[in-house]
Design an enzyme around this catalytic site. Structure first.
Site, PDB file in Angstrom:
ATOM      1  N   ARG B  50       0.862  -0.967   0.056  1.00  0.00           N
ATOM      2  CA  ARG B  50      -0.034  -0.026   0.120  1.00  0.00           C
ATOM      3  C   ARG B  50       0.968   1.322  -0.147  1.00  0.00           C
ATOM      4  O   ARG B  50       0.571   2.149  -0.889  1.00  0.00           O
ATOM      5  CB  ARG B  50      -1.021  -0.019   1.404  1.00  0.00           C
ATOM      6  CG  ARG B  50      -1.955   1.045   1.253  1.00  0.00           C
ATOM      7  CD  ARG B  50      -2.779   0.849   2.564  1.00  0.00           C
ATOM      8  NE  ARG B  50      -3.040  -0.488   2.781  1.00  0.00           N
ATOM      9  CZ  ARG B  50      -4.127  -0.893   2.436  1.00  0.00           C
ATOM     10  NH1 ARG B  50      -5.022  -0.350   1.954  1.00  0.00           N
ATOM     11  NH2 ARG B  50      -4.405  -2.260   2.714  1.00  0.00           N
ATOM     12  N   THR B  51       1.790   1.241   0.913  1.00  0.00           N
ATOM     13  CA  THR B  51       2.657   2.265   1.076  1.00  0.00           C
ATOM     14  C   THR B  51       3.554   2.800  -0.099  1.00  0.00           C
ATOM     15  O   THR B  51       3.720   3.808  -0.907  1.00  0.00           O
ATOM     16  CB  THR B  51       3.466   2.315   2.181  1.00  0.00           C
ATOM     17  OG1 THR B  51       2.531   2.391   3.400  1.00  0.00           O
ATOM     18  CG2 THR B  51       4.235   3.733   2.690  1.00  0.00           C
ATOM     19  N   LYS B  79      23.843  -9.973   0.722  1.00  0.00           N
ATOM     20  CA  LYS B  79      25.356 -10.490   0.808  1.00  0.00           C
ATOM     21  C   LYS B  79      26.043  -9.700   1.923  1.00  0.00           C
ATOM     22  O   LYS B  79      27.079  -9.520   2.136  1.00  0.00           O
ATOM     23  CB  LYS B  79      25.938  -9.877  -0.407  1.00  0.00           C
ATOM     24  CG  LYS B  79      25.518 -10.595  -1.822  1.00  0.00           C
ATOM     25  CD  LYS B  79      25.947  -9.882  -3.006  1.00  0.00           C
ATOM     26  CE  LYS B  79      25.358 -10.404  -4.237  1.00  0.00           C
ATOM     27  NZ  LYS B  79      25.609  -9.660  -5.060  1.00  0.00           N
ATOM     28  N   ARG B 100      11.819   2.277   3.537  1.00  0.00           N
ATOM     29  CA  ARG B 100      10.876   1.556   4.549  1.00  0.00           C
ATOM     30  C   ARG B 100      11.981   0.593   5.116  1.00  0.00           C
ATOM     31  O   ARG B 100      12.608  -0.203   4.209  1.00  0.00           O
ATOM     32  CB  ARG B 100       9.652   1.064   4.065  1.00  0.00           C
ATOM     33  CG  ARG B 100       9.064   0.100   5.223  1.00  0.00           C
ATOM     34  CD  ARG B 100       7.655  -0.319   4.602  1.00  0.00           C
ATOM     35  NE  ARG B 100       6.838  -0.763   5.615  1.00  0.00           N
ATOM     36  CZ  ARG B 100       5.625  -0.359   6.424  1.00  0.00           C
ATOM     37  NH1 ARG B 100       5.353   1.115   5.662  1.00  0.00           N
ATOM     38  NH2 ARG B 100       4.974  -0.811   7.151  1.00  0.00           N
ATOM     39  N   HIS B 128       6.124   7.183  10.800  1.00  0.00           N
ATOM     40  CA  HIS B 128       5.633   6.830   9.578  1.00  0.00           C
ATOM     41  C   HIS B 128       4.769   8.243   9.066  1.00  0.00           C
ATOM     42  O   HIS B 128       3.750   8.261   9.144  1.00  0.00           O
ATOM     43  CB  HIS B 128       4.823   5.634   9.333  1.00  0.00           C
ATOM     44  CG  HIS B 128       4.225   5.259   8.135  1.00  0.00           C
ATOM     45  ND1 HIS B 128       4.798   5.652   7.053  1.00  0.00           N
ATOM     46  CD2 HIS B 128       3.306   4.481   7.905  1.00  0.00           C
ATOM     47  CE1 HIS B 128       4.090   5.147   6.079  1.00  0.00           C
ATOM     48  NE2 HIS B 128       3.146   4.390   6.389  1.00  0.00           N
TER      49      HIS B 128
END
Lengths: 158, 302
Positions: B50-51, B79, B100, B128
């Site tokens: 969604r974000t 890695k 994020r 957020h």
């Protein structure tokens, strides 16, 4: 023997160096760790559970031929907020310095939040200090979580 | 260091209002080609469809090109590359980075090593800010202003980061709060201290219905089963915080229901068709708000 002499005999005097006074006994080894005294070559004597008018019981540390910057002095503020640094030259106290709680501290303490980036990657910790009812707490610059003094873990001075 | 948006605390009241005004302009003209020469990177170290889609839509609507990844499976992170190195590299490719990451504080750290603006699209349970701004935008749009509103927050007030950020932002606008939560999920003390310090009054309650008639905004959140150590406790409370159309009979005509989505059973389907339901429009407002955030930060960097 008067009380003054008796006091002096509890821990031997130094010619030049620093005497850190008024350390809460339970914080003694934390202070030693923070100042990196556990790996210095200088002569160090300490005493703990000594009688103190201010604290009831106290600890003191005497470090020969060693003097501290304000920054170092303030590093111990979280554990010994009443501590005094006495600068000794030729057996005389020439200066007394009081610990002050810095507004920001960096690289001394670990963040208590296990999910904080500073506990996972090579990031130096940064905090803002906050004075509250339960003593001083640290607000993490990164994760914004609060670490209380009772949960503090020290990152030793290298 | 370029201007980044990591935490709602980074913005003053004036900056918040400015970003909301920009968002309102984008709602009027949703596809201005302002950023034809820009590249935006969306780097998602954990999935959040969604974000990510909302930010990528915002970037595309502004005319920018969008690069990035949506999980770490195929990247050099597997890695063992540090976040610092990933950010250093991406900030040479893109003009703005949307990040994020599951670790808290990761976005702040990214903004300190990046040479371009960074937008935090969620760092673990911490911040957020674009969600908070879109909540503010939705509140202002439905109430025509942000000052002195009655805000009732419902559900998981303990772990819900959207709740914490929104209450901090709304404290700038003299809001009156009611917090409705089961005893296991009440608002943490630090936020109550925060409101006391700001001289803002609030009510705490375990009962939703009596607080509906006075509310301007009902901010619902998901009560998650995994927050309860005992599944029986969850079964006991899950339905007491779910809203049905029947419960809205006494509500004010201007009252709107917000929810950061996804919802599960805290809002019944029959609420969707009431004039109070606003949660799907709220999601659309996210695109305009994110367009505003992106243009604001790039404008500050010029």
């Amino acid at each position: 023997m008067n009380i003054d002499n008796e006091k002096k005999l509890q821990v031997s005097a130094i010619k030049d160096g620093t005497v850190i006074d008024r350390i809460p006994p339970l914080s003694l080894f934390k202070v030693i760790e923070i100042l990196g005294l556990d790996h210095t070559g200088n002569q160090i004597t300490f005493g703990t559970n000594l009688d103190s008018k201010h604290l009831g019981k106290k600890a003191i540390i005497k470090i020969a031929d060693s003097f501290f910057e304000d920054e170092d002095i303030n590093r111990i503020a979280l554990f010994a907020p009443d501590a005094k640094f006495n600068i000794i030259k030729n057996y005389e106290v020439i200066e007394k310095r009081q610990v002050a709680i810095p507004e920001h501290i960096s690289g001394i303490a670990k963040c208590f939040n296990p999910k904080c980036i500073t506990n996972h990657q090579n990031v130096k910790t940064r905090f803002t200090t906050k004075k509250g009812k339960e003593g001083i707490s640290l607000v993490c610059h990164y994760c914004e979580k609060i670490t209380q003094t009772k949960n503090l873990q020290i990152i030793s001075k290298s | 260091m370029p201007k980044s948006l990591i935490s709602i605390h980074d913005l003053s009241k004036e900056e918040i209002v400015h970003i909301l005004d920009l968002a309102a302009q984008f709602e009027q003209s949703p596809s201005p080609a302002l950023l034809n020469d820009k590249v935006i990177a969306t780097i998602f170290f954990e999935p959040s469809t969604r974000t990510r889609l909302s930010f990528e839509t915002a970037g595309n609507r502004l005319g920018a090109r969008v690069i990035g990844f949506s999980d770490v499976g195929n990247t050099s992170v597997t890695k063992g590359e540090s976040l610092k190195d990933t950010i250093k590299m991406v900030s040479h490719y893109a003009d703005l980075i949307v990040i994020r990451h599951p670790l808290e504080g990761s976005a702040r750290w990214a903004s300190e090593v990046s040479s371009v603006p960074v937008v935090n699209a969620g760092d673990g349970a911490n911040q957020h800010p674009s969600q908070t701004l879109l909540d503010l935008y939705s509140i202002r749009k439905t109430q025509q202003h942000l000052d002195n509103l009655q805000l009732t927050m419902v559900g998981d007030l303990k772990y819900g980061r959207t709740v914490h950020s929104l209450l901090q932002a709304m404290s700038l606008f003299n809001a009156h709060f009611t917090f409705v939560a089961p005893p296991e999920l009440v608002l943490p003390t630090e936020y109550k201290h925060f409101l006391h310090q700001k001289n803002l009054d609030f009510i705490e309650s375990c009962d939703l219905l009596p607080h509906i008639p006075k509310s301007d905004i009902l901010y619902m959140t998901r009560v998650q089963a995994e927050r309860f150590p005992d599944p029986i406790e969850y079964e006991k409370v899950k339905n007491s915080y779910s809203l049905t159309a029947f419960m809205l009979q006494q509500c004010k005509p201007n009252m709107k229901i917000l929810h950061p989505l996804p919802r599960v059973n805290e809002i019944a389907d029959d609420v969707d068709n009431t004039p109070q339901a606003y949660y799907f429009d709220q999601a659309r407002n996210g695109v305009y708000t994110r367009m505003a955030i992106i243009t604001y930060l790039l404008d500050q960097t010029k």
